[in-house]
Design an enzyme around this catalytic site. Sequence first.
Site, PDB file in Angstrom:
ATOM      1  N   ASP A   1      20.384  27.503  78.136  1.00 21.70           N
ATOM      2  CA  ASP A   1      19.152  28.195  77.758  1.00 21.70           C
ATOM      3  C   ASP A   1      18.759  27.896  76.319  1.00 21.70           C
ATOM      4  O   ASP A   1      19.624  27.731  75.452  1.00 21.70           O
ATOM      5  CB  ASP A   1      19.316  29.705  77.915  1.00 21.70           C
ATOM      6  CG  ASP A   1      19.372  30.152  79.367  1.00 21.70           C
ATOM      7  OD1 ASP A   1      19.029  29.340  80.247  1.00 21.70           O
ATOM      8  OD2 ASP A   1      19.758  31.308  79.617  1.00 21.70           O
TER       9      ASP A   1
ATOM     10  N   TYR B   1      31.810  31.198  78.562  1.00 20.05           N
ATOM     11  CA  TYR B   1      30.777  31.730  77.676  1.00 20.05           C
ATOM     12  C   TYR B   1      31.293  32.955  76.934  1.00 20.05           C
ATOM     13  O   TYR B   1      32.138  33.695  77.442  1.00 20.05           O
ATOM     14  CB  TYR B   1      29.538  32.169  78.477  1.00 20.05           C
ATOM     15  CG  TYR B   1      28.820  31.077  79.211  1.00 20.05           C
ATOM     16  CD1 TYR B   1      27.779  30.377  78.613  1.00 20.05           C
ATOM     17  CD2 TYR B   1      29.162  30.759  80.525  1.00 20.05           C
ATOM     18  CE1 TYR B   1      27.096  29.376  79.296  1.00 20.05           C
ATOM     19  CE2 TYR B   1      28.489  29.755  81.216  1.00 20.05           C
ATOM     20  CZ  TYR B   1      27.459  29.070  80.603  1.00 20.05           C
ATOM     21  OH  TYR B   1      26.796  28.083  81.278  1.00 20.05           O
TER      22      TYR B   1
ATOM     23  N   ARG C   1      22.750  35.833  82.102  1.00 18.33           N
ATOM     24  CA  ARG C   1      21.669  36.809  81.956  1.00 18.33           C
ATOM     25  C   ARG C   1      21.581  37.750  83.156  1.00 18.33           C
ATOM     26  O   ARG C   1      21.379  38.959  83.006  1.00 18.33           O
ATOM     27  CB  ARG C   1      20.326  36.087  81.757  1.00 18.33           C
ATOM     28  CG  ARG C   1      20.179  35.469  80.375  1.00 18.33           C
ATOM     29  CD  ARG C   1      18.843  34.755  80.253  1.00 18.33           C
ATOM     30  NE  ARG C   1      18.782  33.552  81.063  1.00 18.33           N
ATOM     31  CZ  ARG C   1      17.716  33.163  81.752  1.00 18.33           C
ATOM     32  NH1 ARG C   1      16.610  33.889  81.738  1.00 18.33           N
ATOM     33  NH2 ARG C   1      17.728  32.047  82.446  1.00 18.33           N
TER      34      ARG C   1
ATOM     35  N   ASP D   1      16.896  38.308  78.309  1.00 17.74           N
ATOM     36  CA  ASP D   1      17.540  38.043  77.022  1.00 17.74           C
ATOM     37  C   ASP D   1      16.625  38.513  75.885  1.00 17.74           C
ATOM     38  O   ASP D   1      15.553  39.086  76.119  1.00 17.74           O
ATOM     39  CB  ASP D   1      17.920  36.566  76.862  1.00 17.74           C
ATOM     40  CG  ASP D   1      16.723  35.626  76.857  1.00 17.74           C
ATOM     41  OD1 ASP D   1      15.584  36.100  76.678  1.00 17.74           O
ATOM     42  OD2 ASP D   1      16.920  34.415  77.043  1.00 17.74           O
TER      43      ASP D   1
END
Length: 282
Positions: free
Chosen positions: A64, A92, A199, A106
């Site tokens: 992203d 992550y 997300r 986000d």
Amino acid sequence: MKDTVQKCFNASQIEKVYKKQGPTSADVLNILKLKLLQEAGLKPQNPRKRKKQALKIGHGGTLDSAASGVLVVGIGNGTKMLGSMLKGSKKYTAIGELGKATDTLDATGTVTQEKTFDHITREEFEEKLKKFTGDIMQVPPLYSALKQDGQRLSVMLKQGKKVEAKPARPVTVYSLSLQDFTPPLFTLNIECGGGFYVRSLVDDLGRELASCAHVKELVRTKQGQFTLEDHTLQEEHWTIEDIASSLQVCEDKSNPSSAKDTCANLEPQGDSGDQEEAKRKS
């Protein structure tokens, strides 16, 4: 210098670069390619033309624009090996914020909902994480690189067009832990397979906790066999010399599955996260 240019442009190479917050993964490719072509004294070509490109480059999985971390790039015939080289999990580190939901899931989006979070305890939070570990079903976010009628959903939404939510699909979460809990902020460590959206995880967690949440910061620390600590090149080192000295060269064999076993650093390097779309070439 000429030999270094040839080595960098002609071999089957895999490189890991650091993507900062802001640019898209495609932007990173364009910047990297432009830097290398300019340094080599070559004129940038239109990637849409069928003429053979002086430098072929692609990445192995979108990160992203609001996220940072390791982005694995294929140079030359290395673009053909990205799939086999990136088999395995991604890791992550995500910082989420409770009490606010956004349209993009986000911090780049518009707040669409606000709820209280004072009732949430660390114990309850960790208990809810169990529901999102293992093989689960997940609905991808509307703002994503997934496509509808040949166009990216995120682009269509920005153009004011209507999009249909994609159905839930199976994804795998190998490990999920709560690193820090300081409401409204929390930090998650995640190891997952392909097609997984952090997300969506954070958004779903917020709902499960009778509140709402969005991703505030996201860093991909591992993609396949490549980690953020493993000499990932910062943008100031996107030069022919630095890339030639740190890249991994892979034998271009007819069996791509053998690529992982036939890659090696040109020079010793010492000890040392979502594939949302197919690898992109430019």
